[in-house]
Design a protein around this motif. Structure first.
Motif, PDB file in Angstrom:
ATOM      1  N   GLY A  87       0.798  -1.223   0.000  1.00 14.53           N
ATOM      2  CA  GLY A  87       0.000   0.000   0.000  1.00 14.53           C
ATOM      3  C   GLY A  87       0.825   1.265   0.000  1.00 14.53           C
ATOM      4  N   THR A  88       0.477   2.173   0.897  1.00 12.63           N
ATOM      5  CA  THR A  88       1.131   3.476   0.971  1.00 12.63           C
ATOM      6  C   THR A  88       2.607   3.350   1.326  1.00 12.63           C
ATOM      7  OG1 THR A  88      -0.967   4.406   1.703  1.00 12.63           O
ATOM      8  CG2 THR A  88       0.975   5.757   2.010  1.00 12.63           C
ATOM      9  N   GLN A  89       2.936   2.407   2.196  1.00 19.41           N
ATOM     10  CA  GLN A  89       4.338   2.221   2.563  1.00 19.41           C
ATOM     11  C   GLN A  89       5.171   1.831   1.347  1.00 19.41           C
ATOM     12  OE1 GLN A  89       1.720   0.881   4.094  1.00 19.41           O
ATOM     13  NE2 GLN A  89       1.947   0.894   6.296  1.00 19.41           N
ATOM     14  N   GLY A 134       0.762  13.397  -1.993  1.00 20.33           N
ATOM     15  CA  GLY A 134       0.221  12.041  -1.973  1.00 20.33           C
ATOM     16  C   GLY A 134      -0.259  11.638  -0.594  1.00 20.33           C
ATOM     17  N   PHE A 135       0.530  11.927   0.435  1.00 22.19           N
ATOM     18  CA  PHE A 135       0.110  11.589   1.796  1.00 22.19           C
ATOM     19  C   PHE A 135      -1.069  12.447   2.241  1.00 22.19           C
ATOM     20  CE2 PHE A 135       4.368   9.577   2.579  1.00 22.19           C
ATOM     21  CZ  PHE A 135       3.852   8.312   2.787  1.00 22.19           C
ATOM     22  N   LYS A 187       4.494   2.592  -1.798  1.00 24.98           N
ATOM     23  CA  LYS A 187       4.607   3.783  -2.647  1.00 24.98           C
ATOM     24  C   LYS A 187       5.680   4.724  -2.123  1.00 24.98           C
ATOM     25  CE  LYS A 187      -0.184   3.569  -4.099  1.00 24.98           C
ATOM     26  NZ  LYS A 187      -1.516   4.136  -3.939  1.00 24.98           N
ATOM     27  N   PHE A 188       5.730   4.893  -0.803  1.00 23.16           N
ATOM     28  CA  PHE A 188       6.748   5.769  -0.223  1.00 23.16           C
ATOM     29  C   PHE A 188       8.143   5.175  -0.427  1.00 23.16           C
ATOM     30  CE2 PHE A 188       9.197   7.477   3.417  1.00 23.16           C
ATOM     31  CZ  PHE A 188       9.162   8.807   3.045  1.00 23.16           C
ATOM     32  N   TYR A 201      -3.445  13.499   0.303  1.00 24.79           N
ATOM     33  CA  TYR A 201      -4.605  12.873  -0.336  1.00 24.79           C
ATOM     34  C   TYR A 201      -4.970  11.562   0.368  1.00 24.79           C
ATOM     35  CZ  TYR A 201      -7.709  10.891  -3.817  1.00 24.79           C
ATOM     36  OH  TYR A 201      -8.792  10.350  -4.444  1.00 24.79           O
ATOM     37  N   TYR A 202      -3.961  10.787   0.728  1.00 22.51           N
ATOM     38  CA  TYR A 202      -4.204   9.500   1.390  1.00 22.51           C
ATOM     39  C   TYR A 202      -4.886   9.680   2.746  1.00 22.51           C
ATOM     40  CZ  TYR A 202      -3.290   5.137   3.838  1.00 22.51           C
ATOM     41  OH  TYR A 202      -3.422   3.993   4.578  1.00 22.51           O
ATOM     42  N   THR A 203      -4.447  10.671   3.512  1.00 16.51           N
ATOM     43  CA  THR A 203      -4.995  10.844   4.862  1.00 16.51           C
ATOM     44  C   THR A 203      -6.334  11.557   4.879  1.00 16.51           C
ATOM     45  OG1 THR A 203      -3.688  12.861   5.178  1.00 16.51           O
ATOM     46  CG2 THR A 203      -2.758  10.808   6.005  1.00 16.51           C
ATOM     47  N   THR A 236       5.356  13.128  -2.493  1.00 13.58           N
ATOM     48  CA  THR A 236       5.070  12.473  -1.217  1.00 13.58           C
ATOM     49  C   THR A 236       4.145  13.306  -0.327  1.00 13.58           C
ATOM     50  OG1 THR A 236       7.134  13.338  -0.281  1.00 13.58           O
ATOM     51  CG2 THR A 236       7.183  11.099  -1.184  1.00 13.58           C
ATOM     52  N   SER A 269       9.118   5.729  -3.934  1.00 12.96           N
ATOM     53  CA  SER A 269       9.437   7.135  -4.196  1.00 12.96           C
ATOM     54  C   SER A 269      10.817   7.493  -3.647  1.00 12.96           C
ATOM     55  CB  SER A 269       8.358   8.064  -3.632  1.00 12.96           C
ATOM     56  OG  SER A 269       8.344   8.030  -2.228  1.00 12.96           O
TER      57      SER A 269
END
Length: 156
Positions: free
Chosen positions: A74-76, A109-110, A78-79, A112-114, A106, A82
């Motif tokens: 997931g997000t981890q 993106g974060f 993607k980070f 938007y994610y949060t 980042t 990146s």
């Protein structure tokens, strides 16, 4: 238990890197302490954070399961990707362009994610202006105050 093991490995790596910084060359004319000063500060901060986290885990009565492979989903993931892209592009695009791309991607993106949205136009503008100012301030700080050469784009 898995998180403690993982944190222990990172702490050992921090300690090894800390002692490696004493082998960085220092010019006779350099009064700032040389190129190893800033990495030492960062490594000390990281080590203190790791030790603090270890104490928090040991003090916590409710033990949570730690699965290493969850770090790469997931997000981890993607980070992580990146950061890998940033490292690969840093020498080609230079510090400013690569760092701006990494930070825009980042942070936005974060956000938007949060929150589930990119925010209003005003929020996006303020966020990106702050990112830009921070990147240029760090470039100035490293280049002019610490006299550390940062990567330049391949066309320069």
């Amino acid at each position: 238990m898995g998180e403690l093991f993982f944190l222990g490995i990172i702490l050992i790596i921090c300690i090894l890197f800390f002692f490696m910084t004493f082998n960085f060359p220092v010019s006779i004319l350099d009064k700032s302490g040389g190129a190893g000063v800033f990495p030492r500060v960062v490594l000390i901060f990281l080590a203190v954070s790791i030790v603090t986290r270890i104490f928090i885990i040991l003090k916590d009565k409710e033990k949570k399961h730690f699965i290493l492979f969850e770090l790469f989903q997931g997000t981890q993931l993607k980070f992580f990707l990146s950061i890998a892209a940033y490292i690969l592009l840093l020498n080609k695009l230079g510090y400013i362009i690569a760092t701006l791309l990494f930070a825009y991607g980042t942070v936005n993106g974060f956000f938007y994610y949060t929150t589930g949205s990119s925010g209003s136009k005003k929020q996006i503008l303020i966020r990106n202006i702050c990112i830009t100012l921070f990147v240029f301030f760090m470039h100035y700080f490293f280049s002019n105050i610490l006299n550390i050469m940062l990567p330049k784009p391949f066309w320069r």
